[in-house]
Design an enzyme around this catalytic site. Structure first.
Site, PDB file in Angstrom:
ATOM      1  N   GLN A 674      66.066  35.851  53.855  1.00  0.00           N
ATOM      2  CA  GLN A 674      66.240  36.160  55.049  1.00  0.00           C
ATOM      3  C   GLN A 674      65.912  37.646  55.530  1.00  0.00           C
ATOM      4  OE1 GLN A 674      69.123  34.466  57.585  1.00  0.00           O
ATOM      5  NE2 GLN A 674      68.541  34.997  59.463  1.00  0.00           N
ATOM      6  N   VAL A 678      63.390  40.237  46.636  1.00  0.00           N
ATOM      7  CA  VAL A 678      63.819  40.441  45.248  1.00  0.00           C
ATOM      8  C   VAL A 678      62.858  40.794  44.172  1.00  0.00           C
ATOM      9  CG1 VAL A 678      65.645  39.718  43.394  1.00  0.00           C
ATOM     10  CG2 VAL A 678      65.891  39.240  45.541  1.00  0.00           C
ATOM     11  N   LYS A 693      67.071  44.153  44.730  1.00  0.00           N
ATOM     12  CA  LYS A 693      66.852  43.525  46.220  1.00  0.00           C
ATOM     13  C   LYS A 693      66.581  44.585  47.031  1.00  0.00           C
ATOM     14  CE  LYS A 693      70.001  40.729  48.993  1.00  0.00           C
ATOM     15  NZ  LYS A 693      71.265  40.290  49.066  1.00  0.00           N
ATOM     16  N   ASP A 789      79.787  32.339  51.131  1.00  0.00           N
ATOM     17  CA  ASP A 789      78.237  31.865  51.096  1.00  0.00           C
ATOM     18  C   ASP A 789      78.089  31.073  49.776  1.00  0.00           C
ATOM     19  OD1 ASP A 789      76.014  30.977  51.945  1.00  0.00           O
ATOM     20  OD2 ASP A 789      75.148  33.025  51.710  1.00  0.00           O
TER      21      ASP A 789
END
Length: 978
Positions: A674, A678, A693, A789
């Site tokens: 989102q 990467v 990233k 997460d």
């Protein structure tokens, strides 16, 4: 050369300005925290940069860079300066050892070259702080003032005998202003004095505090004199712990025909041939320098004379006897990067000077950014601790108040029960005490000496007033003795009950008192509560007439004693005293005395109880107001102060990583999410392979979130179950400099768990992965962090299919969580939507993850697959919907899932309990697979083989080789079952 150096200084100044901004914002942020009133002055002092840190930062960021050129003689120094500038500014006087006439050279004054729009020459006295020119300009006529000049006249740089005898002129420095690109960035070139009484060490000691030095030592002879060896040895004392870095440069010898009397054009031609100045001639036309002895001691410096090299290595320790040429590199010394001294042999390899100076400048930048980052990290650690303390106070204070109220109620009810239901016991105490003491009391009364004994005669009758006086004294004696003993007996019984409650209650009150004092409004409430409890709920052990309980007992006893009859005046003797005492004891009524004592005790308890509750209510109101303020302070730390420092920390450490390792070279795209993309990276910072990233913060909040992610991820100690973050770089050129990109560099693994399960994973491998994930989450929890997460794509697998957690974007300490609704919908615990949650949300998410692991596929559970939108999915989770049970689930696996995703967070298991249960499930799986393997080995019939294959397929295996291979690869051998 000059252009290359100018670019290095420009780059240094650009980074230095960046660090100065970070320092300025850091200091301002800390002061803003202090002005907010959220932290005490003591707490603010803990997060401020220390005076030592500020001093070291100033030495790098607030002083000009100076190339300080020393050397064996004026000739060698000027040649080096000429090569640095690619321009002859100072007169080149051949060294005396190259000429037969050995003319004597005058001493040279110190010289500073600095930037100026036009060429200028002046004399100046250094200010009181340093030897750098710029203090007071001397009004003095110089030869350069009398005519235009290309090279500073020799007479202006030399000190004649008259100047040496004049202390003002002798200490003056020659300032030369040049419009030169090397000096445009505020860089100065300082040449140390030559042949004067001022030693190089003394000159540098006064110079260094006000400049950032790059030390260069020019060598024109094949050996160092004893004085030069002493001078260089003293220079090492400037930094004895790390070692002073010096760039040694061997300059070429001038031809015999060279003289400073030659025209400048001829001097220029000679200097070009020696490569002191840039030359348009071809390399094969360059005049070779005078030959040197070919004997060498190092392949690094094949042309350096043996004696000179050994002196610099063995005697002085500046260089090392390297068997192979070494690259310029930093050496880590006491947490800072140090550049070793180097020797540049002649101007053929003079390009190494640029690289060396770049390393020196970068080492200073690394040191400054490291100092800033240490300060940032210290602030962040303190902020987290302060937030934990605040969260603890918010949680504990109401519980303490409830506990105090509960314990006081228990104490009150218990003591009321003593006063109400144990009157018989108290009456027996009084009766037994009177019976035991009766004989002793009568003897004491008979032997009693009255206070006014001289007016009483034991053989004469006395008046009624005297009888009442004597009777009163006997009454005082008897009742006083009874009162003391009865009081002690009551204390023994009441204290047994009181002590069981009062100790913990007093400790709780002491804690509340501390909080109350912190309020600053009424610091005496805590004391009042403690005093009230002590006064209300204990019979004082020291029995005195001041004790309110014993005083009441005393008065009641006196009321119950019958008045003595006095028809005829008695004779005051021992028998009379005994008789009075006996009648007084007999007239006491234990029942009435007991009833009176208990009634008074109950009344006193009730009054104390009501007073306690009133005081506690007042305290609760004050502490509630304080807690509201504390919540506001905690919110500011979490949402304002900590993110601001985290962003500064990200910038300081990213600059440090950029200087140390450079920009990573991005390969193909590996995936995107989102907020970022990467990329692969072959290697960076000594780590390979890497994943980069790339994130472009959209706004201030996104910047803060990214900075917090970076801080928490980088602060996690290296662990085999967590993907390590190796560093970060900010690409300011991205988006044409308007929207910089942040590159986070981490270890690159083979694939994520989502793609692995999608492509097929054997059952025991999946179980091992679940155990790895549990260990990773448990480690984060041990560091005070909550991941928030946990999902398939945030679990990466290495080449051995061992799992590591990644993407700590939502990871935060529990005390720093602000109640944000974050995560992936089906993995989010219901309490996440309320904003009040703890680390048990990771246990919930693990339960959902374990469902996928046991299912062996990545399809959504049926109940979630029917949801048309994210909102429907959230509502479904909030209403208690959970994944369905699949036929392949064993009972123990299904029970573990259900417990992990329990709606009540307090009923979810601890990860320390989950691990052994997973081990037990793995052990069962290994045993069943072993049984399947034995069936395959023992049974050759098709039906039996098919049944064994069916059994193995239930666990994800298709051949017995898989069983053997998997069993051998397990991290835990399960007691050697395979």
């Amino acid at each position: 050369m000059a252009e290359g150096l100018a670019l290095e200084f420009q780059r240094f100044n650009r980074n230095s300005r960046h660090l100065k901004r970070l320092q300025r914002e850091t200091l301002q942020s800390v002061e803003d925290v202090g002005l907010s009133g959220n932290l005490s002055e003591e707490q603010i002092s803990e997060i401020r940069l220390s005076e030592v840190e500020l001093s070291e930062l100033r030495q790098v960021l607030d002083v000009p860079v100076s190339v300080v050129v020393g050397g064996q003689d004026a000739y060698s120094k000027v040649v080096v300066v000429t090569r640095l500038l690619a321009e002859q500014v100072l007169p080149i006087v051949p060294p005396t050892h190259q000429h037969h006439h050995h003319q004597h050279h005058q001493p040279w004054r110190p010289i500073t070259l600095k930037y100026s729009q036009t060429r200028t020459v002046s004399l100046a006295l250094p200010d009181h702080k340093s030897s750098v020119a710029g203090g007071y300009e001397l009004v003095h006529s110089l030869h350069a003032h009398s005519r235009p000049w290309g090279t500073v006249p020799r007479a202006d740089v030399e000190l004649d005998q008259r100047a040496l005898q004049d202390p003002v002129m002798g200490s003056s420095m020659l300032e030369v202003g040049l419009n030169h690109p090397l000096l445009k960035e505020g860089v100065q070139v300082v040449i140390t004095p030559t042949g004067t009484q001022v030693s190089t060490l003394d000159f540098l000691k006064t110079l260094l505090p006000e400049v950032l030095p790059i030390l260069v030592y020019a060598i024109s002879r094949d050996e160092l004199s004893d004085q030069e060896v002493v001078e260089l040895r003293e220079l090492r004392r400037l930094s004895p712990d790390k070692g002073t870095s010096i760039l040694f440069i061997r300059v070429p010898h001038l031809p015999e025909t060279f003289s400073d009397d030659l025209p400048e054009s001829e001097q220029h031609d000679i200097l070009c041939k020696l490569r002191v100045l840039p030359s348009p001639v071809r390399p094969d036309e360059v005049q070779a320098p005078l030959p040197v002895i070919p004997t060498t001691v190092s392949r690094s410096h094949p042309q350096v004379p043996v004696q000179l090299f050994r002196t610099l290595c063995d005697d002085l320790g500046y260089l090392t006897m390297a068997p192979e040429p070494k690259k310029f590199c930093w050496r880590l010394v006491e947490h800072s990067y140090h550049v070793d001294s180097e020797l540049v042999d002649g101007f053929d390899s003079f390009s190494n000077v640029v690289h060396y100076i770049r390393m020196i400048l970068q080492s200073h930048l690394i040191h400054a950014s490291t100092l800033l980052n240490q300060g940032h990290n210290r602030c962040m650690r303190k902020f987290i601790l302060f937030a934990f303390d605040m969260a603890r106070e918010i949680q504990i204070t109401p519980r303490r108040i409830s506990y105090a109220r509960e314990k006081e109620a228990e104490l009150y009810e218990s003591l009321m029960a003593i006063a109400s239901s144990k009157q018989d016991e108290i009456r027996v105490v009084i009766s037994d005490t009177v019976d035991k003491m009766k004989v002793d009391l009568l003897d004491k009364a008979a032997a009693y000496e009255f206070k006014d004994g001289e007016s009483l005669s034991t053989s004469e009758a006395i008046c009624g007033r005297q009888v009442r006086q004597c009777t009163g004294e006997i009454q005082e004696l008897v009742i006083g003795s009874l009162n003391g003993e009865v009081g002690r007996q009551l204390v023994d019984r009441v204290d047994v009950m009181r002590d069981s409650y009062l100790g913990t209650l007093q400790r709780c009150l002491e804690s509340l008192e501390k909080d109350c004092r912190a309020c600053g409004e009424n610091p005496h409430i805590g004391d009042a509560l403690k005093q009230m409890v002590n006064a209300a709920y204990q019979v004082q052990l020291t029995v005195t007439t001041s004790s309110s309980v014993l005083r009441s007992l005393w008065e009641k006893m006196k009321q119950l004693v019958a008045a003595m009859p006095g028809r005829t005046p008695p004779v005051i003797d021992a028998e009379w005293k005994r008789k009075v005492a006996s009648e007084m004891i007999s007239s006491l009524s234990e029942a009435k005395l007991t009833k009176s004592i208990c009634a008074q005790f109950r009344e006193r308890l009730k009054n104390s109880h009501d007073s306690f509750l009133g005081s506690l209510k007042q305290l609760e109101a004050q502490l509630t107001s304080r807690l509201e303020k504390t919540e506001g302070q905690q919110t500011r730390i979490k949402k304002v102060d900590a993110p601001k420092l985290a962003r500064l920390s990200l910038e300081s450490t990213s600059l440090r990583d950029m200087i140390l390792f450079g920009m990573p070279r991005l390969d193909r795209e590996l995936g995107r999410g989102q907020y970022g993309v990467v990329y692969g990276c072959e290697s960076w910072g000594g780590f390979r392979p890497c994943a980069v990233k790339s994130l472009v913060p959209l706004d201030e909040k996104h910047w803060n979130d990214l900075a917090m992610e970076f801080h928490y991820t980088r602060s996690v100690p290296e662990h085999e179950r967590i993907v390590a973050l190796r560093g970060s770089v900010i690409d300011h050129s991205y988006g044409q400099g308007e929207t910089p990109a942040v590159l986070l560099i981490m270890d690159r693994l083979n694939r994520d768990l989502y793609s692995a399960i999608k492509n097929g994973l054997d059952w025991l491998i999946r179980l091992q992965i679940s155990l790895d994930v549990a260990q990773g989450i448990r480690f984060l929890h041990s560091q005070g962090l909550v991941h928030r997460d946990i999902k398939l794509k945030n679990v990466l697998l290495d080449k051995n299919n061992r799992a590591k957690l990644t993407d700590l974007g939502f990871c935060k300490p529990e005390a720093m969580m602000s109640g944000s609704i974050v995560g992936t919908p089906i993995h989010m615990a219901p309490e996440l939507f309320t904003g009040h949650y703890d680390n048990s949300v990771d246990v919930y998410a693990f339960g959902i993850l374990f469902w996928y692991i046991c299912a062996g596929h990545v399809r959504l559970p049926l109940i979630f697959e029917q949801c048309q939108s994210k909102d429907q999915l959230w509502n479904c989770v909030k209403k208690g919907a959970r994944p369905e049970r699949l036929p392949v689930f064993e009972d123990k696996c299904w029970c573990l899932m259900q417990e992990c995703w329990a709606g009540d967070p307090s009923k979810r298991p601890l990860l320390g309990d989950v691990e052994p249960r997973l081990m037990e499930i793995m052990e069962m799986g290994v045993i069943k697979l072993q049984e399947c393997r034995e069936q395959i080995d023992e049974n050759e019939e098709d039906s039996k083989v098919d049944s064994a294959v069916d059994a193995t397929e239930q666990f994800g295996f298709i051949a017995r080789e898989d069983v053997v291979q998997l069993g051998n690869s397990l991290h835990y051998s399960i007691n050697g079952l395979l």
